[in-house]
Design an enzyme around this catalytic site. Structure first.
Site, PDB file in Angstrom:
ATOM      1  N   GLU A  53       0.841  -1.202   0.000  1.00 33.62           N
ATOM      2  CA  GLU A  53       0.000   0.000   0.000  1.00 33.62           C
ATOM      3  C   GLU A  53       0.881   1.259   0.000  1.00 33.62           C
ATOM      4  O   GLU A  53       0.601   2.225  -0.708  1.00 33.62           O
ATOM      5  CB  GLU A  53      -0.914   0.025   1.229  1.00 33.62           C
ATOM      6  N   CYS A  84      -1.956  -2.999   7.425  1.00 38.04           N
ATOM      7  CA  CYS A  84      -1.385  -2.777   8.757  1.00 38.04           C
ATOM      8  C   CYS A  84      -1.691  -1.351   9.230  1.00 38.04           C
ATOM      9  O   CYS A  84      -2.151  -0.500   8.460  1.00 38.04           O
ATOM     10  CB  CYS A  84       0.123  -3.020   8.735  1.00 38.04           C
TER      11      CYS A  84
END
Ligand code: THU
Length: 131
Positions: A53, A84
């Site tokens: 990401e 996360c």
């Protein structure tokens, strides 16, 4: 989201994850409809690796864009991939609360959530007097 998923799959294949062997791909759509992808890139100093990401967001910013309007994350397993904490913060910087994040696996879409669902009550630019 098919175009994003296709790019995210390609990114997952390109991941450099010799330590975790957990390959992740991500793709984001910018405010003009352009697509940007990224993969996780690990190194021997384990905590210094970066997530898919983060790579995709870096690619978007490097392309001169500032907003994420849709996101796909694809992981390798049957388990729903879940960004996360650090990636939720990074995403939150460039995406509004209602932006959709499609969590996918090799078999396709597992679940769609919004940025706001992923990261409620987040710390953001407004805390620093920025809009
Ligand atoms: N990872 C990502 O790239 N994105 C996620 O959403 C979860 C975890 C990476 C970090 C590390 O390279 C590997 O997956 C195992 O944690």
């Amino acid at each position: 989201m098919d175009d994003l998923l296709r790019l995210a799959r390609t990114m997952m294949v390109r991941a450099y994850a010799p330590y975790s062997k957990f390959h992740v791909g991500a793709a984001v759509r910018d405010e003009e409809g352009g697509l940007h992808g990224g993969c996780n890139v690990e190194n021997a100093a384990y905590p210094e690796g970066f997530c898919a990401e983060a790579s995709a967001i870096a690619a978007l910013v490097a392309a001169g864009k500032r907003r994420v309007t849709e996101c796909v994350v694809i992981g390798p397993g049957p388990e729903v991939i879940s960004p996360c904490g650090g990636c939720r913060q990074k995403l939150r910087e460039f995406a509004a609360d209602d932006v959709k994040v499609h969590l996918c696996g090799p078999d396709g879409l597992h679940r769609t959530v919004t940025v706001g669902e992923l990261f409620p009550m987040s710390f953001g630019p407004h805390h620093l007097g920025r809009s």
